[in-house]
Design a protein around this motif. Structure first.
Motif, short mmCIF file in Angstrom:
data_model
loop_
_atom_site.label_atom_id
_atom_site.label_comp_id
_atom_site.label_asym_id
_atom_site.label_seq_id
_atom_site.Cartn_x
_atom_site.Cartn_y
_atom_site.Cartn_z
N ILE A 1 2.81 4.68 -7.17
CA ILE A 1 3.98 3.83 -7.31
C ILE A 1 3.65 2.67 -8.24
O ILE A 1 2.65 1.98 -8.06
CB ILE A 1 4.43 3.25 -5.95
CG1 ILE A 1 4.69 4.37 -4.95
CG2 ILE A 1 5.69 2.38 -6.12
CD1 ILE A 1 4.97 3.87 -3.53
N GLU A 2 4.50 2.47 -9.23
CA GLU A 2 4.45 1.27 -10.06
C GLU A 2 5.39 0.26 -9.40
O GLU A 2 6.43 0.65 -8.86
CB GLU A 2 4.90 1.59 -11.49
CG GLU A 2 4.82 0.44 -12.44
CD GLU A 2 3.41 -0.09 -12.68
OE1 GLU A 2 3.30 -1.27 -13.03
OE2 GLU A 2 2.43 0.66 -12.52
N TYR A 3 5.05 -1.00 -9.45
CA TYR A 3 5.84 -1.97 -8.71
C TYR A 3 5.91 -3.31 -9.42
O TYR A 3 5.10 -3.62 -10.29
CB TYR A 3 5.30 -2.14 -7.29
CG TYR A 3 3.84 -2.56 -7.24
CD1 TYR A 3 3.50 -3.89 -7.08
CD2 TYR A 3 2.82 -1.62 -7.35
CE1 TYR A 3 2.17 -4.28 -7.03
CE2 TYR A 3 1.50 -1.99 -7.31
CZ TYR A 3 1.17 -3.33 -7.14
OH TYR A 3 -0.14 -3.72 -7.10
N CYS A 4 6.90 -4.08 -9.01
CA CYS A 4 7.06 -5.46 -9.46
C CYS A 4 6.44 -6.35 -8.39
O CYS A 4 6.72 -6.18 -7.20
CB CYS A 4 8.55 -5.79 -9.61
SG CYS A 4 8.87 -7.54 -9.97
N HIS A 5 5.59 -7.28 -8.81
CA HIS A 5 4.99 -8.21 -7.87
C HIS A 5 4.98 -9.60 -8.48
O HIS A 5 4.29 -9.84 -9.48
CB HIS A 5 3.56 -7.77 -7.53
CG HIS A 5 2.96 -8.56 -6.42
ND1 HIS A 5 1.62 -8.61 -6.20
CD2 HIS A 5 3.52 -9.32 -5.45
CE1 HIS A 5 1.37 -9.38 -5.15
NE2 HIS A 5 2.51 -9.82 -4.69
N THR A 6 5.79 -10.46 -7.92
CA THR A 6 5.82 -11.87 -8.32
C THR A 6 5.60 -12.69 -7.05
O THR A 6 5.42 -12.14 -5.97
CB THR A 6 7.17 -12.25 -8.96
OG1 THR A 6 8.19 -12.16 -7.96
CG2 THR A 6 7.51 -11.34 -10.14
N ASP B 1 0.83 0.81 -1.59
CA ASP B 1 1.73 1.97 -1.51
C ASP B 1 2.46 2.07 -0.17
O ASP B 1 3.64 2.36 -0.12
CB ASP B 1 0.97 3.26 -1.78
CG ASP B 1 0.40 3.32 -3.19
OD1 ASP B 1 1.16 3.15 -4.14
OD2 ASP B 1 -0.82 3.52 -3.33
N GLU B 2 1.73 1.84 0.91
CA GLU B 2 2.35 1.97 2.23
C GLU B 2 3.46 0.94 2.42
O GLU B 2 4.54 1.26 2.92
CB GLU B 2 1.28 1.81 3.31
CG GLU B 2 1.58 2.61 4.53
CD GLU B 2 0.36 2.87 5.38
OE1 GLU B 2 0.57 3.08 6.57
OE2 GLU B 2 -0.78 2.87 4.87
N ILE B 3 3.23 -0.28 1.97
CA ILE B 3 4.25 -1.34 2.05
C ILE B 3 5.47 -0.95 1.23
O ILE B 3 6.61 -1.12 1.65
CB ILE B 3 3.66 -2.68 1.57
CG1 ILE B 3 2.59 -3.17 2.54
CG2 ILE B 3 4.77 -3.73 1.37
CD1 ILE B 3 1.75 -4.31 2.01
N LEU B 4 5.24 -0.41 0.03
CA LEU B 4 6.34 -0.04 -0.86
C LEU B 4 7.15 1.13 -0.30
O LEU B 4 8.39 1.12 -0.36
CB LEU B 4 5.80 0.28 -2.24
CG LEU B 4 5.15 -0.91 -2.96
CD1 LEU B 4 4.32 -0.45 -4.14
CD2 LEU B 4 6.20 -1.92 -3.40
N ILE B 5 6.48 2.11 0.28
CA ILE B 5 7.20 3.24 0.91
C ILE B 5 8.00 2.73 2.09
O ILE B 5 9.17 3.09 2.27
CB ILE B 5 6.20 4.35 1.33
CG1 ILE B 5 5.62 5.05 0.11
CG2 ILE B 5 6.86 5.34 2.29
CD1 ILE B 5 6.63 5.83 -0.72
N PHE C 1 12.21 3.10 2.72
CA PHE C 1 12.82 3.76 3.86
C PHE C 1 13.43 2.78 4.86
O PHE C 1 14.44 3.08 5.50
CB PHE C 1 11.84 4.73 4.51
CG PHE C 1 11.65 5.97 3.68
CD1 PHE C 1 12.57 7.01 3.74
CD2 PHE C 1 10.59 6.09 2.81
CE1 PHE C 1 12.43 8.14 2.95
CE2 PHE C 1 10.44 7.22 2.02
CZ PHE C 1 11.36 8.24 2.10
N THR C 2 12.85 1.58 4.98
CA THR C 2 13.43 0.55 5.85
C THR C 2 14.80 0.14 5.32
O THR C 2 15.73 -0.09 6.11
CB THR C 2 12.49 -0.67 5.94
OG1 THR C 2 11.27 -0.25 6.51
CG2 THR C 2 13.10 -1.78 6.78
N ALA C 3 14.95 0.07 4.00
CA ALA C 3 16.24 -0.29 3.41
C ALA C 3 17.32 0.71 3.79
O ALA C 3 18.51 0.39 3.81
CB ALA C 3 16.13 -0.40 1.90
N LEU C 4 16.92 1.94 4.10
CA LEU C 4 17.86 3.00 4.47
C LEU C 4 17.91 3.21 5.98
O LEU C 4 18.64 4.08 6.47
CB LEU C 4 17.45 4.31 3.80
CG LEU C 4 17.49 4.31 2.27
CD1 LEU C 4 16.85 5.57 1.72
CD2 LEU C 4 18.91 4.15 1.78
#
Length: 161
Positions: free
Chosen positions: A9-14, A89-93, A97-100
């Motif tokens: 997973i590529e991600y945005c982190h600020t 990765d686990e946080i991003l996954i 799924f939490t959003a859904l």
């Protein structure tokens, strides 16, 4: 023999945001899928600062997370999916799924659980060398998955085609 499944997973982190922007994963036959992810509004920071992430591109080219979740349910049900262990990765996954209001249909495990003959530092050195040897850009998730597939092949975990 089914190939081990890999994900990157590529991600945005600020300071105010952490969310996925692109993802790639491998299938049982060793093929890969890759998508750009349209962010949920509540993932975006109030100040609008996304660093070098192009929000317009994500909104125009990204798939909605509902569509992404549907594909992941179809492609990776009840699987152990291996990751390089370098990213959250686990946080991003969980965020997807939490959003859904769903649970992820798969378990995430570090590549060190699959390739046990090397410690994590040696494995990371080999992964990095594969990326260099193959001319792969590390920020593209499909390249991360490809490198893990090549490592698995070197370890005899994939059938030769």
């Amino acid at each position: 023999m089914q190939a081990p499944r890999f994900l990157d997973i590529e991600y945005c982190h600020t300071d105010d945001a952490l969310f996925p922007v692109a993802m790639a994963w491998s299938l049982a036959d060793g093929r890969m899928k890759a998508v750009v992810i349209a962010p949920e509004d509540d993932w975006l920071p109030d100040d609008g600062d996304l660093g070098d992430v192009d929000l317009r591109y994500l909104e125009e080219q990204g798939v909605p997370i509902l569509e992404l979740a549907r594909e992941l349910h179809e492609d990776l049900p009840d699987q152990t999916v291996y990751v390089d262990g370098l990213d959250p990765d686990e946080i991003l996954i969980d965020k997807i799924f939490t959003a859904l209001g769903q649970e992820a249909p798969f378990e995430i495990a570090p590549i060190t659980d699959l390739i046990t003959g090397l410690d994590s530092n040696d494995l990371e050195d080999r992964r990095r060398q594969v990326m260099i040897d193959e001319g792969l850009e590390p920020q593209l998730p499909e390249n991360g998955v490809y490198a893990l597939l090549l490592l698995a092949k070197e370890e005899g975990l994939l059938e030769e085609n």
